[in-house]
Motif scaffolding. Structure first.
Motif, PDB file in Angstrom:
ATOM      1  N   GLY A  43       0.910  -1.318   0.015  1.00  0.00           N
ATOM      2  CA  GLY A  43      -0.078  -0.088   0.086  1.00  0.00           C
ATOM      3  C   GLY A  43       0.863   1.104   0.060  1.00  0.00           C
ATOM      4  N   PHE A  44       1.823   1.272  -0.765  1.00  0.00           N
ATOM      5  CA  PHE A  44       2.778   2.501  -0.735  1.00  0.00           C
ATOM      6  C   PHE A  44       2.604   3.216  -2.034  1.00  0.00           C
ATOM      7  CE2 PHE A  44       6.897   4.574  -1.768  1.00  0.00           C
ATOM      8  CZ  PHE A  44       6.840   5.509  -0.755  1.00  0.00           C
ATOM      9  N   GLY A  45       2.074   4.273  -2.356  1.00  0.00           N
ATOM     10  CA  GLY A  45       2.193   4.933  -3.486  1.00  0.00           C
ATOM     11  C   GLY A  45       1.205   4.340  -4.525  1.00  0.00           C
ATOM     12  N   THR A  46       0.278   3.706  -3.817  1.00  0.00           N
ATOM     13  CA  THR A  46      -0.743   2.586  -4.576  1.00  0.00           C
ATOM     14  C   THR A  46      -1.310   3.429  -6.089  1.00  0.00           C
ATOM     15  OG1 THR A  46      -1.196   1.569  -2.779  1.00  0.00           O
ATOM     16  CG2 THR A  46      -2.754   1.331  -4.798  1.00  0.00           C
ATOM     17  N   ARG A  47      -1.858   4.405  -6.051  1.00  0.00           N
ATOM     18  CA  ARG A  47      -2.439   5.090  -7.061  1.00  0.00           C
ATOM     19  C   ARG A  47      -1.572   5.436  -8.043  1.00  0.00           C
ATOM     20  NH1 ARG A  47      -7.205   7.542  -3.481  1.00  0.00           N
ATOM     21  NH2 ARG A  47      -8.919   5.998  -3.887  1.00  0.00           N
ATOM     22  N   ILE A  48      -0.380   6.185  -7.451  1.00  0.00           N
ATOM     23  CA  ILE A  48       0.439   6.573  -8.699  1.00  0.00           C
ATOM     24  C   ILE A  48       1.370   5.670  -9.380  1.00  0.00           C
ATOM     25  CG2 ILE A  48       2.335   6.996  -7.040  1.00  0.00           C
ATOM     26  CD1 ILE A  48       1.478   9.523  -9.657  1.00  0.00           C
ATOM     27  N   PHE A  49       1.609   4.510  -8.587  1.00  0.00           N
ATOM     28  CA  PHE A  49       2.500   3.273  -9.041  1.00  0.00           C
ATOM     29  C   PHE A  49       1.545   2.520  -9.857  1.00  0.00           C
ATOM     30  CE2 PHE A  49       5.402   4.207  -5.621  1.00  0.00           C
ATOM     31  CZ  PHE A  49       6.586   4.765  -6.290  1.00  0.00           C
ATOM     32  N   LEU A  50       0.089   2.496  -9.871  1.00  0.00           N
ATOM     33  CA  LEU A  50      -0.374   1.660 -10.802  1.00  0.00           C
ATOM     34  C   LEU A  50      -0.540   2.226 -12.147  1.00  0.00           C
ATOM     35  CD1 LEU A  50      -3.680   0.552  -8.584  1.00  0.00           C
ATOM     36  CD2 LEU A  50      -1.979  -0.968  -9.606  1.00  0.00           C
ATOM     37  N   LEU A  51      -0.372   3.391 -12.466  1.00  0.00           N
ATOM     38  CA  LEU A  51      -0.565   4.041 -13.826  1.00  0.00           C
ATOM     39  C   LEU A  51       0.411   3.515 -14.582  1.00  0.00           C
ATOM     40  CD1 LEU A  51      -0.827   7.900 -12.821  1.00  0.00           C
ATOM     41  CD2 LEU A  51      -2.825   6.124 -13.301  1.00  0.00           C
ATOM     42  N   PRO A  52       1.653   3.002 -14.492  1.00  0.00           N
ATOM     43  CA  PRO A  52       2.457   2.622 -15.612  1.00  0.00           C
ATOM     44  C   PRO A  52       2.079   1.126 -15.588  1.00  0.00           C
ATOM     45  CG  PRO A  52       3.947   3.010 -13.608  1.00  0.00           C
ATOM     46  CD  PRO A  52       2.590   3.781 -13.143  1.00  0.00           C
ATOM     47  N   SER A  53       1.861   0.272 -14.885  1.00  0.00           N
ATOM     48  CA  SER A  53       1.298  -0.921 -14.828  1.00  0.00           C
ATOM     49  C   SER A  53      -0.155  -1.230 -15.668  1.00  0.00           C
ATOM     50  CB  SER A  53       0.896  -1.413 -13.502  1.00  0.00           C
ATOM     51  OG  SER A  53       0.621  -3.114 -13.497  1.00  0.00           O
ATOM     52  N   ILE A  54      -1.234  -0.142 -15.281  1.00  0.00           N
ATOM     53  CA  ILE A  54      -2.113  -0.038 -16.213  1.00  0.00           C
ATOM     54  C   ILE A  54      -1.960   0.284 -17.718  1.00  0.00           C
ATOM     55  CG2 ILE A  54      -4.400   1.384 -16.661  1.00  0.00           C
ATOM     56  CD1 ILE A  54      -4.546   1.685 -13.521  1.00  0.00           C
ATOM     57  N   GLY A  55      -1.028   1.047 -17.949  1.00  0.00           N
ATOM     58  CA  GLY A  55      -0.408   1.311 -19.227  1.00  0.00           C
ATOM     59  C   GLY A  55       0.149   0.348 -19.928  1.00  0.00           C
ATOM     60  N   VAL A  56       0.823  -0.463 -19.352  1.00  0.00           N
ATOM     61  CA  VAL A  56       1.392  -1.981 -20.056  1.00  0.00           C
ATOM     62  C   VAL A  56       0.140  -2.825 -20.303  1.00  0.00           C
ATOM     63  CG1 VAL A  56       2.766  -3.834 -19.426  1.00  0.00           C
ATOM     64  CG2 VAL A  56       3.635  -1.519 -18.935  1.00  0.00           C
ATOM     65  N   THR A  57      -0.721  -3.059 -19.555  1.00  0.00           N
ATOM     66  CA  THR A  57      -1.638  -3.867 -19.669  1.00  0.00           C
ATOM     67  C   THR A  57      -2.613  -3.431 -20.805  1.00  0.00           C
ATOM     68  OG1 THR A  57      -3.134  -3.108 -17.488  1.00  0.00           O
ATOM     69  CG2 THR A  57      -1.580  -5.081 -17.566  1.00  0.00           C
ATOM     70  N   ALA A  58      -3.012  -2.279 -20.904  1.00  0.00           N
ATOM     71  CA  ALA A  58      -3.846  -1.527 -21.747  1.00  0.00           C
ATOM     72  C   ALA A  58      -3.331  -1.662 -23.016  1.00  0.00           C
ATOM     73  CB  ALA A  58      -4.176  -0.108 -21.207  1.00  0.00           C
TER      74      ALA A  58
END
Length: 107
Positions: A43-58
């Motif tokens: 739970g560290f920087g969850t929202r900000i660090f999810l962005l590149p991961s969402i970009g890769v999966t998208a």
């Protein structure tokens, strides 16, 4: 982790549909596949660090697998939905982010 598996003396070919420099593409993919899950789990920087991961999966869903059967496309789709769900809900009350918030903003 399939990107690091070597079969027949060669690593699996990972597509670069956005034509980024090879090192940058490898860095983003490695970060989003190996570092982000750990950060999200604690739970560290969850929202900000999810962005590149969402970009890769998208990118995997909308670009790499756009012409594939649904059986192939469903994996990046489900990962993307799960990550979007976490992005909206946030890290939760037992996360590092929540504890830091309470330390610094609730004297």
């Amino acid at each position: 982790m399939k990107k690091f598996r070597i079969q027949n003396g060669q690593k699996e070919h990972v597509p670069n549909p956005l034509h980024l420099p090879e090192k940058l593409d490898a860095l983003v993919a490695t970060f989003s596949d190996n570092i982000v899950p750990f950060l999200v789990a604690i739970g560290f920087g969850t929202r900000i660090f999810l962005l590149p991961s969402i970009g890769v999966t998208a990118t995997g869903y909308f670009v790499v697998h756009r012409n594939d059967d649904i059986e192939v496309r469903d994996v990046p789709y489900m990962y993307m939905l799960a990550r979007l769900f976490l992005l909206v809900l946030g890290p939760g009350s037992y996360s590092v982010d929540s504890n830091l918030y309470h330390i610094y903003f609730n004297h």
